[in-house]
Write a protein that holds these residues in place. Structure first.
Motif, PDB file in Angstrom:
ATOM      1  N   MET A 107       9.100   8.727  23.241  1.00  0.00           N
ATOM      2  CA  MET A 107       9.755   6.771  22.347  1.00  0.00           C
ATOM      3  C   MET A 107       7.936   6.191  21.594  1.00  0.00           C
ATOM      4  N   ARG A 108       9.106   5.851  20.273  1.00  0.00           N
ATOM      5  CA  ARG A 108       8.735   5.366  19.166  1.00  0.00           C
ATOM      6  C   ARG A 108       7.414   4.804  19.064  1.00  0.00           C
ATOM      7  N   LYS A 109       6.334   4.986  18.379  1.00  0.00           N
ATOM      8  CA  LYS A 109       4.861   3.706  17.987  1.00  0.00           C
ATOM      9  C   LYS A 109       5.518   1.806  17.356  1.00  0.00           C
ATOM     10  N   PRO A 110       5.010   0.864  18.114  1.00  0.00           N
ATOM     11  CA  PRO A 110       5.919  -0.041  16.851  1.00  0.00           C
ATOM     12  C   PRO A 110       4.841   0.725  15.268  1.00  0.00           C
ATOM     13  N   LEU A 111       5.592  -0.246  14.135  1.00  0.00           N
ATOM     14  CA  LEU A 111       4.414   1.005  13.789  1.00  0.00           C
ATOM     15  C   LEU A 111       4.211  -1.286  12.324  1.00  0.00           C
ATOM     16  N   VAL A 112       3.394  -0.623  11.827  1.00  0.00           N
ATOM     17  CA  VAL A 112       2.814  -2.071  11.333  1.00  0.00           C
ATOM     18  C   VAL A 112       2.221  -1.266  10.186  1.00  0.00           C
ATOM     19  N   MET A 113       2.431  -2.165   8.971  1.00  0.00           N
ATOM     20  CA  MET A 113       2.101  -1.898   7.925  1.00  0.00           C
ATOM     21  C   MET A 113       1.151  -2.719   7.731  1.00  0.00           C
ATOM     22  N   VAL A 114      -0.363  -2.112   7.075  1.00  0.00           N
ATOM     23  CA  VAL A 114      -1.899  -2.621   5.975  1.00  0.00           C
ATOM     24  C   VAL A 114      -1.609  -2.810   4.952  1.00  0.00           C
ATOM     25  N   VAL A 115      -1.322  -3.894   4.468  1.00  0.00           N
ATOM     26  CA  VAL A 115      -1.316  -3.495   2.541  1.00  0.00           C
ATOM     27  C   VAL A 115      -3.276  -4.003   2.694  1.00  0.00           C
ATOM     28  N   GLU A 116      -4.253  -3.555   1.862  1.00  0.00           N
ATOM     29  CA  GLU A 116      -5.412  -4.026   2.383  1.00  0.00           C
ATOM     30  C   GLU A 116      -5.487  -3.132   1.078  1.00  0.00           C
ATOM     31  N   ASP A 117      -7.068  -3.611  -0.043  1.00  0.00           N
ATOM     32  CA  ASP A 117      -7.648  -2.907  -1.287  1.00  0.00           C
ATOM     33  C   ASP A 117      -8.468  -2.147  -0.838  1.00  0.00           C
ATOM     34  N   GLU A 118      -8.731  -3.152   0.346  1.00  0.00           N
ATOM     35  CA  GLU A 118     -10.498  -2.529   0.889  1.00  0.00           C
ATOM     36  C   GLU A 118     -10.712  -1.194   1.870  1.00  0.00           C
ATOM     37  N   GLU A 119     -11.065  -0.124   1.052  1.00  0.00           N
ATOM     38  CA  GLU A 119     -10.745   0.277   1.472  1.00  0.00           C
ATOM     39  C   GLU A 119     -11.492   1.044   3.450  1.00  0.00           C
ATOM     40  N   THR A 120     -12.519   0.087   3.210  1.00  0.00           N
ATOM     41  CA  THR A 120     -13.488  -0.180   4.621  1.00  0.00           C
ATOM     42  C   THR A 120     -12.780  -0.574   5.903  1.00  0.00           C
ATOM     43  N   LEU A 121     -12.116  -1.536   5.894  1.00  0.00           N
ATOM     44  CA  LEU A 121     -11.360  -2.564   6.280  1.00  0.00           C
ATOM     45  C   LEU A 121     -10.140  -2.816   6.603  1.00  0.00           C
ATOM     46  N   GLY A 122      -9.358  -1.677   5.582  1.00  0.00           N
ATOM     47  CA  GLY A 122      -8.258  -0.469   6.139  1.00  0.00           C
ATOM     48  C   GLY A 122      -8.670   0.252   6.412  1.00  0.00           C
ATOM     49  N   MET A 123      -9.592   1.565   7.099  1.00  0.00           N
ATOM     50  CA  MET A 123      -9.781   2.498   8.008  1.00  0.00           C
ATOM     51  C   MET A 123      -9.750   2.006   9.324  1.00  0.00           C
ATOM     52  N   LEU A 124     -10.653   0.694   9.045  1.00  0.00           N
ATOM     53  CA  LEU A 124     -11.519   0.102  10.755  1.00  0.00           C
ATOM     54  C   LEU A 124      -9.896  -0.846  11.494  1.00  0.00           C
ATOM     55  N   LEU A 125      -8.647  -1.604  10.409  1.00  0.00           N
ATOM     56  CA  LEU A 125      -7.633  -1.614  11.143  1.00  0.00           C
ATOM     57  C   LEU A 125      -7.272  -0.848  11.434  1.00  0.00           C
ATOM     58  N   GLY A 126      -6.649   0.435  10.440  1.00  0.00           N
ATOM     59  CA  GLY A 126      -6.326   1.384  11.599  1.00  0.00           C
ATOM     60  C   GLY A 126      -6.974   2.109  12.716  1.00  0.00           C
ATOM     61  N   TYR A 127      -8.325   2.661  12.328  1.00  0.00           N
ATOM     62  CA  TYR A 127      -8.288   2.970  14.165  1.00  0.00           C
ATOM     63  C   TYR A 127      -7.769   1.766  15.013  1.00  0.00           C
ATOM     64  N   ASN A 128      -7.852   1.415  15.629  1.00  0.00           N
ATOM     65  CA  ASN A 128      -8.227   0.087  15.868  1.00  0.00           C
ATOM     66  C   ASN A 128      -6.393   0.011  16.099  1.00  0.00           C
ATOM     67  N   LEU A 129      -5.796   0.223  15.331  1.00  0.00           N
ATOM     68  CA  LEU A 129      -4.494  -0.444  16.028  1.00  0.00           C
ATOM     69  C   LEU A 129      -3.313   1.140  16.043  1.00  0.00           C
ATOM     70  N   GLU A 130      -4.271   2.071  15.987  1.00  0.00           N
ATOM     71  CA  GLU A 130      -4.053   3.579  16.289  1.00  0.00           C
ATOM     72  C   GLU A 130      -4.194   3.660  17.660  1.00  0.00           C
ATOM     73  N   ALA A 131      -5.970   2.839  18.468  1.00  0.00           N
ATOM     74  CA  ALA A 131      -6.812   2.959  19.885  1.00  0.00           C
ATOM     75  C   ALA A 131      -5.868   1.870  19.986  1.00  0.00           C
ATOM     76  N   GLU A 132      -4.593   0.925  19.726  1.00  0.00           N
ATOM     77  CA  GLU A 132      -4.282   0.107  20.358  1.00  0.00           C
ATOM     78  C   GLU A 132      -2.496   0.451  21.247  1.00  0.00           C
ATOM     79  N   GLY A 133      -2.037   1.943  20.042  1.00  0.00           N
ATOM     80  CA  GLY A 133      -1.204   2.497  20.387  1.00  0.00           C
ATOM     81  C   GLY A 133       0.224   1.920  19.494  1.00  0.00           C
ATOM     82  N   PHE A 134      -0.188   1.575  18.582  1.00  0.00           N
ATOM     83  CA  PHE A 134       0.684   1.520  17.349  1.00  0.00           C
ATOM     84  C   PHE A 134       0.953   2.759  16.229  1.00  0.00           C
ATOM     85  N   GLU A 135       1.601   2.483  15.528  1.00  0.00           N
ATOM     86  CA  GLU A 135       1.380   3.646  14.434  1.00  0.00           C
ATOM     87  C   GLU A 135       1.184   3.406  13.369  1.00  0.00           C
TER      88      GLU A 135
END
Length: 233
Positions: A1-29
């Motif tokens: 099953m394809r995971k729902p895709l969330v695009m994060v448009v954020e220029d703060e690298e640290t915040l982008g990585m934080l959001l990416g980690y939590n999105l993946e943990a919640e089952g999102f691509e």
């Protein structure tokens, strides 16, 4: 099953990585883009299930990108969660009036942001969080990986299941073979475009018996779509 895709448009690298980690943990691509103009180009190549969009971005501001997205009919259903350091009421109203579905002020609680993201997905695209997709007499269960038509269970291979699920999530939308390859097989796997035709043919033979109506529509020169009229069959 394809995971729902969330695009994060954020220029703060640290915040982008934080959001990416939590999105993946919640089952999102997830996909992270750091510039507004780059995000606009990527959105023309692949439509996400939701967009987390920072207000202040290099290249093109988040508020202008939001306005351009909402001017495109094919992107009207994509939920947008706006991130910003601007907390004034006038700024919040401007963001919502431009087309954002919700608004989170920095600094924010990540669990709250995830809850808001899921809430707008439930409102705008319930198929991304529901375990079951239904159209006409066809039902697909993402949790058990089962498909039934008119009460009869249909046995599909894993690729045919992903192909059907991918198209059922966007009824009426015409997908090119390249878009189906990206969405079903993934961007990192090389598969010839003719393979799509082979698997669509297998899927059709499995779900259509006798005089049953075919829910998959071939659009000559363009690709395939799950027939939006089939939902009301």
């Amino acid at each position: 099953m394809r995971k729902p895709l969330v695009m994060v448009v954020e220029d703060e690298e640290t915040l982008g990585m934080l959001l990416g980690y939590n999105l993946e943990a919640e089952g999102f691509e997830m996909e992270i883009v750091t510039r507004g103009d780059e995000a606009e180009l990527r959105l023309r190549e692949r439509e996400p299930d939701a967009l987390i969009l920072d207000w202040m971005l290099p290249g093109l501001s988040g508020i202008e990108l939001c306005r351009r997205i909402r001017s495109r009919p094919e992107m009207a259903r994509v939920p947008i969660l706006m991130l910003t350091a601007r907390g004034e009421e006038g700024d919040r109203i401007r963001g919502l009036d431009t087309g954002a579905d919700d608004y989170v002020v920095k600094p924010f609680s990540v669990p709250e942001l995830m809850a808001r993201l899921k809430a707008i997905l439930r409102r705008s695209r319930p198929e991304t969080v529901s375990q079951s997709l239904k159209a006409g007499d066809l039902e697909l269960d993402r949790e058990t990986f089962r498909v039934r038509r008119a009460g009869r269970e249909i046995h599909l291979g894993p690729t045919e299941f992903r192909l059907l699920e991918f198209m059922m999530r966007s009824p009426g939308r015409v997908f090119s073979r390249e878009q189906l390859l990206d969405g079903v097989w993934g961007r990192d796997v090389y598969v010839d475009e003719r393979t799509v035709d082979v698997h669509v043919g297998r899927l059709r033979r499995s779900i259509n018996r006798g005089r049953m109506r075919d829910p998959i529509r071939t659009v000559r020169g363009a690709g395939y779509a799950f027939d939006e009229q089939f939902e009301r069959a």
